[in-house]
Design a protein around this motif. Sequence first.
Motif, PDB file in Angstrom:
ATOM      1  N   ALA A 168      27.315 -75.373  61.483  1.00  0.00           N
ATOM      2  CA  ALA A 168      27.134 -74.123  60.471  1.00  0.00           C
ATOM      3  C   ALA A 168      26.970 -74.409  59.003  1.00  0.00           C
ATOM      4  O   ALA A 168      26.524 -73.578  58.337  1.00  0.00           O
ATOM      5  CB  ALA A 168      29.181 -74.185  60.606  1.00  0.00           C
ATOM      6  N   GLY A 169      26.078 -75.610  59.075  1.00  0.00           N
ATOM      7  CA  GLY A 169      25.254 -76.074  57.718  1.00  0.00           C
ATOM      8  C   GLY A 169      24.149 -75.638  57.493  1.00  0.00           C
ATOM      9  O   GLY A 169      23.859 -74.630  56.750  1.00  0.00           O
ATOM     10  N   LEU A 170      23.872 -74.857  59.142  1.00  0.00           N
ATOM     11  CA  LEU A 170      22.357 -73.915  58.927  1.00  0.00           C
ATOM     12  C   LEU A 170      22.586 -72.778  58.443  1.00  0.00           C
ATOM     13  O   LEU A 170      21.848 -72.111  57.871  1.00  0.00           O
ATOM     14  CB  LEU A 170      21.774 -73.702  60.310  1.00  0.00           C
ATOM     15  CG  LEU A 170      21.435 -74.413  60.880  1.00  0.00           C
ATOM     16  CD1 LEU A 170      21.319 -74.231  62.407  1.00  0.00           C
ATOM     17  CD2 LEU A 170      19.906 -75.322  60.414  1.00  0.00           C
ATOM     18  N   VAL A 173      18.712 -80.242  63.348  1.00  0.00           N
ATOM     19  CA  VAL A 173      19.449 -81.262  63.421  1.00  0.00           C
ATOM     20  C   VAL A 173      19.477 -81.241  61.616  1.00  0.00           C
ATOM     21  O   VAL A 173      20.178 -81.359  60.450  1.00  0.00           O
ATOM     22  CB  VAL A 173      19.569 -82.097  63.856  1.00  0.00           C
ATOM     23  CG1 VAL A 173      20.749 -83.665  63.208  1.00  0.00           C
ATOM     24  CG2 VAL A 173      20.012 -81.751  65.125  1.00  0.00           C
ATOM     25  N   GLY A 174      18.078 -81.373  60.748  1.00  0.00           N
ATOM     26  CA  GLY A 174      18.267 -82.097  59.761  1.00  0.00           C
ATOM     27  C   GLY A 174      18.559 -81.014  58.369  1.00  0.00           C
ATOM     28  O   GLY A 174      19.590 -81.155  57.668  1.00  0.00           O
ATOM     29  N   MET A 175      18.321 -79.941  58.780  1.00  0.00           N
ATOM     30  CA  MET A 175      17.989 -78.267  57.995  1.00  0.00           C
ATOM     31  C   MET A 175      19.228 -77.797  58.053  1.00  0.00           C
ATOM     32  O   MET A 175      20.249 -77.543  57.368  1.00  0.00           O
ATOM     33  CB  MET A 175      17.271 -76.815  58.722  1.00  0.00           C
ATOM     34  CG  MET A 175      15.910 -77.367  58.667  1.00  0.00           C
ATOM     35  SD  MET A 175      15.390 -77.613  56.680  1.00  0.00           S
ATOM     36  CE  MET A 175      16.412 -76.595  56.033  1.00  0.00           C
ATOM     37  N   ALA A 176      20.699 -78.596  59.739  1.00  0.00           N
ATOM     38  CA  ALA A 176      22.281 -78.394  58.539  1.00  0.00           C
ATOM     39  C   ALA A 176      22.941 -79.510  58.415  1.00  0.00           C
ATOM     40  O   ALA A 176      23.175 -78.862  57.074  1.00  0.00           O
ATOM     41  CB  ALA A 176      22.603 -78.726  60.485  1.00  0.00           C
ATOM     42  N   LEU A 177      22.266 -80.522  58.329  1.00  0.00           N
ATOM     43  CA  LEU A 177      22.813 -81.899  56.937  1.00  0.00           C
ATOM     44  C   LEU A 177      22.323 -80.885  55.766  1.00  0.00           C
ATOM     45  O   LEU A 177      23.350 -81.036  54.116  1.00  0.00           O
ATOM     46  CB  LEU A 177      22.195 -82.923  57.515  1.00  0.00           C
ATOM     47  CG  LEU A 177      22.121 -83.876  58.818  1.00  0.00           C
ATOM     48  CD1 LEU A 177      21.823 -84.727  58.688  1.00  0.00           C
ATOM     49  CD2 LEU A 177      24.116 -83.790  58.961  1.00  0.00           C
ATOM     50  N   PHE A 178      21.311 -80.730  55.526  1.00  0.00           N
ATOM     51  CA  PHE A 178      20.807 -80.279  53.983  1.00  0.00           C
ATOM     52  C   PHE A 178      21.569 -78.926  53.688  1.00  0.00           C
ATOM     53  O   PHE A 178      21.929 -78.646  53.086  1.00  0.00           O
ATOM     54  CB  PHE A 178      18.915 -79.643  54.441  1.00  0.00           C
ATOM     55  CG  PHE A 178      18.368 -78.826  53.432  1.00  0.00           C
ATOM     56  CD1 PHE A 178      18.710 -79.581  51.757  1.00  0.00           C
ATOM     57  CD2 PHE A 178      18.725 -77.405  53.437  1.00  0.00           C
ATOM     58  CE1 PHE A 178      18.392 -79.105  50.886  1.00  0.00           C
ATOM     59  CE2 PHE A 178      18.355 -76.903  51.865  1.00  0.00           C
ATOM     60  CZ  PHE A 178      17.655 -77.219  50.706  1.00  0.00           C
ATOM     61  N   GLY A 179      22.267 -77.904  54.390  1.00  0.00           N
ATOM     62  CA  GLY A 179      22.753 -76.960  54.525  1.00  0.00           C
ATOM     63  C   GLY A 179      23.617 -76.963  53.928  1.00  0.00           C
ATOM     64  O   GLY A 179      24.855 -77.039  53.029  1.00  0.00           O
ATOM     65  N   TRP A 180      24.648 -78.224  54.464  1.00  0.00           N
ATOM     66  CA  TRP A 180      25.441 -79.097  54.250  1.00  0.00           C
ATOM     67  C   TRP A 180      25.745 -79.282  52.947  1.00  0.00           C
ATOM     68  O   TRP A 180      27.023 -80.001  51.995  1.00  0.00           O
ATOM     69  CB  TRP A 180      26.266 -79.905  55.113  1.00  0.00           C
ATOM     70  CG  TRP A 180      26.993 -79.816  56.473  1.00  0.00           C
ATOM     71  CD1 TRP A 180      26.582 -79.687  58.002  1.00  0.00           C
ATOM     72  CD2 TRP A 180      28.253 -79.165  56.446  1.00  0.00           C
ATOM     73  NE1 TRP A 180      27.777 -79.038  58.758  1.00  0.00           N
ATOM     74  CE2 TRP A 180      27.998 -78.235  57.519  1.00  0.00           C
ATOM     75  CE3 TRP A 180      29.618 -78.461  55.642  1.00  0.00           C
ATOM     76  CZ2 TRP A 180      29.514 -77.912  58.504  1.00  0.00           C
ATOM     77  CZ3 TRP A 180      30.622 -77.877  55.653  1.00  0.00           C
ATOM     78  CH2 TRP A 180      31.016 -77.633  57.107  1.00  0.00           C
ATOM     79  N   ALA A 181      24.863 -80.117  52.255  1.00  0.00           N
ATOM     80  CA  ALA A 181      24.271 -80.833  51.301  1.00  0.00           C
ATOM     81  C   ALA A 181      24.714 -79.973  50.234  1.00  0.00           C
ATOM     82  O   ALA A 181      24.340 -80.030  49.184  1.00  0.00           O
ATOM     83  CB  ALA A 181      23.733 -81.291  50.884  1.00  0.00           C
ATOM     84  N   ALA A 182      23.880 -78.462  50.646  1.00  0.00           N
ATOM     85  CA  ALA A 182      23.790 -77.701  49.722  1.00  0.00           C
ATOM     86  C   ALA A 182      24.822 -76.913  49.241  1.00  0.00           C
ATOM     87  O   ALA A 182      24.829 -75.942  48.033  1.00  0.00           O
ATOM     88  CB  ALA A 182      22.656 -76.423  50.264  1.00  0.00           C
ATOM     89  N   TRP A 183      26.190 -76.679  50.020  1.00  0.00           N
ATOM     90  CA  TRP A 183      26.991 -76.703  49.772  1.00  0.00           C
ATOM     91  C   TRP A 183      28.075 -76.683  48.282  1.00  0.00           C
ATOM     92  O   TRP A 183      28.043 -77.806  48.946  1.00  0.00           O
ATOM     93  CB  TRP A 183      28.115 -76.225  51.316  1.00  0.00           C
ATOM     94  CG  TRP A 183      29.567 -74.884  50.706  1.00  0.00           C
ATOM     95  CD1 TRP A 183      29.438 -73.820  49.889  1.00  0.00           C
ATOM     96  CD2 TRP A 183      29.912 -75.202  51.626  1.00  0.00           C
ATOM     97  NE1 TRP A 183      30.647 -73.182  50.080  1.00  0.00           N
ATOM     98  CE2 TRP A 183      31.466 -73.929  51.273  1.00  0.00           C
ATOM     99  CE3 TRP A 183      30.672 -75.804  53.175  1.00  0.00           C
ATOM    100  CZ2 TRP A 183      32.954 -73.982  51.876  1.00  0.00           C
ATOM    101  CZ3 TRP A 183      31.651 -75.483  53.707  1.00  0.00           C
ATOM    102  CH2 TRP A 183      32.639 -74.753  52.923  1.00  0.00           C
TER     103      TRP A 183
END
Length: 374
Positions: free
Chosen positions: A343-345, A293-303
């Motif tokens: 999807a953020g992953l 879940v944390g990595m998914a949130l990180f992925g959204w922050a990266a886009w």
Amino acid sequence: MIRAAKPWWTAQPTRFAGLSRGRARAALGLLLLLLAACLLALRAPSPPPASGEPANRAEDQADVVLYQTIVEQVRHGGDYYAITAAALRSGNYPLRPFVTFRLPTLAAIQSRLPDRGSEALLYALAAAVALAWWARFVPAFGRGPPRMVALLLLGAGMLVFVQRELIWFHEIWAGLLIALSLALRRPGRWVEAAAFGLAAMLVRETAALYVGVMAAAAWIEGERREALGWAFALAVFAIVVAAHAHAVAQVVRPLDPGSPGWAGMLGFGFFVRTMTITTALSLPPLWLAAPLVGMALFGWAAWAEPLAGRALATFAAYAILLGVAGRVDTFYWGLLVAGPLLAGLAFAPDGLRDLLRTAAGERRRRITITRVVR
């Protein structure tokens, strides 16, 4: 000049590719804190698991059975508010304040359709969500395989949304409408997004938090006309809620029980736990699912896309709502934002690579040759 490394998955470098070394190291530290905070889900309370036995459906899915009963009675010509009050009393549910009554929107629609029609409408809405997000993934990823991975991750977040037995559950519909609204919003094109945001609010009141986030984001980005559009949707919703509250007051009795309140104060770990319960992350063990879940949130922050910032702000708003006001038995609020979360992953690998390279100072220098004509 500094040249960012060629992306692995995404079509463009991530948001972290252009950071200074100091900011990259600070961002890396925040990521580690986020992953550690996600492990608080291991200690967060969870609703008791359903038995899965058909004979125990009334107990396992009490809320679903309640809403199904209301729809069936409205279908036979009953008054929505009188029916709902009687159903709440018979099920020992609170009747005060008025928000314990769902808005009649979904019941009014489903009472005019056969159950198969409601199923078809739900699947059509889920398909629209998938197509809308696919349109956003195509320019975000340079090749077909990463796009398919992102779409599969979107599907993993939407598994609960296409379960036939949940078609009477309001959060399912509101969550899909929010996901569709978010995917449709583009710079200069927001009317459709605001319309679906209004539809989500008319199905489930807690969707107003999403619309409020979108209005604030538009104002901050300088999109004044768009911000007014979202504000107009909130104003329409406020009028509907006022009429709803008046109708509820006509059927509630002085001795009807009240709600125990919404101040669970269960913390961020409870939000993470709800995300694992309401997505395909319910399949792996929690010690693995929670950091994802944390990595998914990180992925959204990266886009590096304005849409990603709005999505991340929406997740943060509902994390606060669930962490502060949520109770164990209101974990289903997480369905309002669970759909697009995973999807953020798909953006996380490039984001993590860019962050690590930048923090380590491994970016390559670009040599610029200037020709001087004398």
